[in-house]
Scaffold this active site. Structure first.
Site, mmCIF file in Angstrom:
data_model
loop_
_atom_site.group_PDB
_atom_site.id
_atom_site.type_symbol
_atom_site.label_atom_id
_atom_site.label_comp_id
_atom_site.label_asym_id
_atom_site.label_seq_id
_atom_site.Cartn_x
_atom_site.Cartn_y
_atom_site.Cartn_z
ATOM 1 N N HIS A 21 34.896 17.213 79.782
ATOM 2 C CA HIS A 21 36.150 17.878 79.374
ATOM 3 C C HIS A 21 37.054 17.975 80.604
ATOM 4 O O HIS A 21 36.996 18.947 81.359
ATOM 5 C CB HIS A 21 35.862 19.257 78.776
ATOM 6 N N HIS A 206 39.322 20.748 70.638
ATOM 7 C CA HIS A 206 39.366 22.062 71.293
ATOM 8 C C HIS A 206 39.261 23.105 70.179
ATOM 9 O O HIS A 206 40.060 23.073 69.236
ATOM 10 C CB HIS A 206 40.700 22.287 72.008
ATOM 11 N N GLU A 209 39.051 28.579 71.666
ATOM 12 C CA GLU A 209 39.437 28.962 73.031
ATOM 13 C C GLU A 209 40.279 30.239 72.950
ATOM 14 O O GLU A 209 39.967 31.243 73.583
ATOM 15 C CB GLU A 209 40.223 27.830 73.706
HETATM 16 ZN ZN LIG Z 1 41.103 21.106 77.562
#
Ligand SMILES: [Zn+2]
Length: 342
Positions: A21, A206, A209
């Site tokens: 990542h 993603h 987060e």
């Molecule tokens: Zn990222």
């Protein structure tokens, strides 16, 4: 530095590791920004200035730094240099394989959506990749990343470009979605994810987060194979059990989460709890240049702050290889190497 710590740093460096990542733009060090600025600006930025720019303390400071970086990525040669310097830095840390996000959506947006703008830039990236494989022994795959909150059409343009270029460039291994999860989830991308999978591309995303566990479930439901961040899974024990049972690879980026305010501190990051629960966790650096970090320092912090032993760091390195999109034979060879490192 105490001798035990420097010995551990040597061990971390020697461990063959994969970085899964990592955003190309976020890997541009202040020194590289200076080099690129010298190509484009009548009054190039000085190193001290570039370093000050990266020491932002709030989001608008982050945006200023990001703008400065994208402002010097003009032509193919700039992307080539950025990728080459990134690979040199990865090799110095003992990274043997990287899967790097390229913000294809941002490249299009910065060039008035000119359909011809991307290929020459990608050719520059490929030149750097081939040189890195040759001179540094580091393998690298590209993941074409779209900005989820731009629009579904934008993402389609990015992912179809990956589908189109992949037969000529098998280094394009997959696709991913970044951007603001709070403004756009995963569901709208279901059809285009299916289309990409059909074309042999691997699916990353993603998720969780800045959003809750429901966003992680949504990402899984559209077929995402590997998830970035996944910080909020800790709030949902059933989800943790599902991630464990399926051994879904997770790209954790603790320092990034601390620097963007998602986590209060490295110690509070769920890395340790996920690891102890038997999840397939990997350590990653996300935008290392912006966060003043790199992959080796994530491993060191896992040891110093969360008490990961040498054997556990070895396990994290093995996980990174296992979670990569490398062919099985390469994975087996690297894992054997990892086991032999003292
Ligand atoms: Zn990222």
């Amino acid at each position: 530095m105490p001798p035990i710590q420097s010995d551990l740093q040597g061990f971390i460096r020697r461990l063959p590791k994969a970085e899964l990542h990592l955003h190309l733009e976020g890997a541009i060090l202040p020194s590289t920004l200076v080099e690129l600025s010298a190509r484009h600006h009548a009054q190039p930025i000085a190193l001290a200035e570039a370093e000050a720019l990266y020491r932002f303390t709030d989001f608008s400071g982050f945006m200023m730094a990001f703008k400065a970086v994208t402002g010097v990525l003009v032509g193919p040669e700039d992307y080539e240099l950025a990728a080459w310097r990134m690979m040199q830095h990865l090799a110095e840390q003992g990274v043997v394989h990287a899967e790097v996000y390229v913000s294809v959506g941002v490249i299009y947006k910065g060039r008035d959506h000119d359909p011809a703008a991307f290929e020459p830039i990608f050719a520059g990236l490929e030149r750097a990749r081939e040189r890195g494989e040759r001179e540094l022994g580091l393998t690298l795959y590209w993941i074409f990343d779209a900005v989820r909150h731009f629009s579904v059409e934008e993402a389609e343009r990015v992912f179809r470009k990956a589908v189109e270029l992949r037969p000529e460039h098998p280094s394009i291994v997959g696709i991913g979605l970044g951007g603001d999860e709070r403004r756009m989830g995963s569901e709208p991308f279901r059809a285009i994810y299916a289309e990409a999978a059909q074309a042999g591309l691997r699916l990353t995303n993603h998720a969780g987060e800045t959003t809750g566990p429901e966003a992680i479930r949504e990402a899984l439901s559209i077929g995402s194979e590997r998830l970035g961040h996944v910080v909020s899974a800790i709030q949902d024990l059933e989800l943790i059990e599902e991630l464990r049972a399926k051994q879904t690879p997770l790209e954790l980026c603790p320092t990034s989460n601390v620097r963007t305010g998602v986590c209060g501190s490295f110690g509070e990051h769920p890395l340790r709890r996920y690891f102890d629960a038997g999840l397939l966790v990997t350590l990653n650096s996300d935008d290392p240049a912006f966060f003043g970090s790199d992959l080796a320092s994530e491993y060191l912090l896992a040891h110093t702050v969360q008490g990961f032993t040498r054997e556990e760091l070895r396990q994290l390195a093995a996980n990174s290889i296992r979670a990569s999109f490398l062919p099985e034979a390469a994975k087996t060879a690297w894992i054997e190497r990892i086991e032999s490192i003292r």
